[in-house]
Design a protein around this motif. Structure first.
Motif, PDB file in Angstrom:
ATOM      1  N   THR A  44      48.075  41.917  37.452  1.00 50.75           N
ATOM      2  CA  THR A  44      47.324  42.971  36.788  1.00 50.75           C
ATOM      3  C   THR A  44      46.144  42.356  36.033  1.00 50.75           C
ATOM      4  O   THR A  44      46.174  41.189  35.657  1.00 50.75           O
ATOM      5  CB  THR A  44      48.189  43.764  35.791  1.00 50.75           C
ATOM      6  OG1 THR A  44      48.719  42.867  34.830  1.00 50.75           O
ATOM      7  CG2 THR A  44      49.326  44.485  36.500  1.00 50.75           C
ATOM      8  N   CYS A  45      45.129  43.165  35.800  1.00 51.34           N
ATOM      9  CA  CYS A  45      43.933  42.732  35.079  1.00 51.34           C
ATOM     10  C   CYS A  45      44.243  42.659  33.582  1.00 51.34           C
ATOM     11  O   CYS A  45      44.804  43.599  33.005  1.00 51.34           O
ATOM     12  CB  CYS A  45      42.795  43.710  35.350  1.00 51.34           C
ATOM     13  SG  CYS A  45      41.273  43.333  34.440  1.00 51.34           S
ATOM     14  N   THR A  82      45.422  44.175  40.548  1.00 52.75           N
ATOM     15  CA  THR A  82      44.259  43.512  41.139  1.00 52.75           C
ATOM     16  C   THR A  82      44.331  43.448  42.662  1.00 52.75           C
ATOM     17  O   THR A  82      43.369  43.050  43.303  1.00 52.75           O
ATOM     18  CB  THR A  82      44.122  42.075  40.614  1.00 52.75           C
ATOM     19  OG1 THR A  82      45.268  41.327  41.023  1.00 52.75           O
ATOM     20  CG2 THR A  82      43.979  42.050  39.105  1.00 52.75           C
ATOM     21  N   CYS A  94      39.236  41.874  36.950  1.00 51.81           N
ATOM     22  CA  CYS A  94      39.291  42.471  38.286  1.00 51.81           C
ATOM     23  C   CYS A  94      37.865  42.853  38.700  1.00 51.81           C
ATOM     24  O   CYS A  94      36.921  42.773  37.897  1.00 51.81           O
ATOM     25  CB  CYS A  94      40.213  43.704  38.276  1.00 51.81           C
ATOM     26  SG  CYS A  94      39.582  45.104  37.311  1.00 51.81           S
TER      27      CYS A  94
END
Length: 113
Positions: A19-20, A27, A52
Motif C-alpha cells: 500500500t502507498c 500499489t 504510488c
C-alpha cells in the motif's frame, strides 16, 4: 545469492499487498516477505516510502517531509506523519522525500493550522 528469499517455516513466501504510505491505496505490487517478517504477513502492508503513481503525480511539484525517529541502529523510522511542501518554498538537498524530526513537524503543523 542476494536475490533469494528465505521461506517462513509456517507461511512460506508470506505475501502481502503493498500500500502507498501517503494515500493508503494498493500499489498493485505484491511483496514476498518470507522469513523476514515475524509471523504471518498482513493482507496489506506499506513496504516503501516511494509514492504510488497517483501520489507521485499529485506531489510532482512538492518535497515530502516525513517525520521519523532514530532506532537503536540510528536508522530513521517513519512515524506516519508527513507533509508536502511546494518546492519553491524550501531549499533542500533532495527534491523528493526527506526525513524530519518531531519538533520540526510540530512547527510545520502549527503554521498550516
Amino acid at each position: 545469492m542476494s536475490n533469494s528469499i528465505r521461506l517462513h517455516k509456517q507461511h512460506g513466501l508470506n505475501p502481502t499487498l503493498c500500500t502507498c504510505f501517503y494515500c493508503g491505496q494498493e500499489t498493485g505490487e505484491i511483496a514476498l516477505l518470507g522469513a523476514s517478517y515475524d509471523g504471518e504477513a498482513p493482507m496489506h502492508l506499506c513496504t516503501s516510502l516511494e509514492p504510488c503513481a497517483a501520489c507521485k503525480e499529485k506531489f510532482k511539484d512538492a518535497v515530502i517531509l516525513v517525520e521519523a525517529r532514530r532506532d537503536e541502529r540510528d536508522k530513521p523510522q517513519p512515524t506516519g506523519r508527513w507533509v508536502a511542501v511546494k518546492k519553491e518554498c524550501v531549499t533542500l538537498p533532495n527534491n523528493g522525500i526527506c526525513f524530519t524530526d518531531t519538533e520540526t513537524m510540530n512547527k510545520l503543523q502549527n503554521i498550516s493550522a
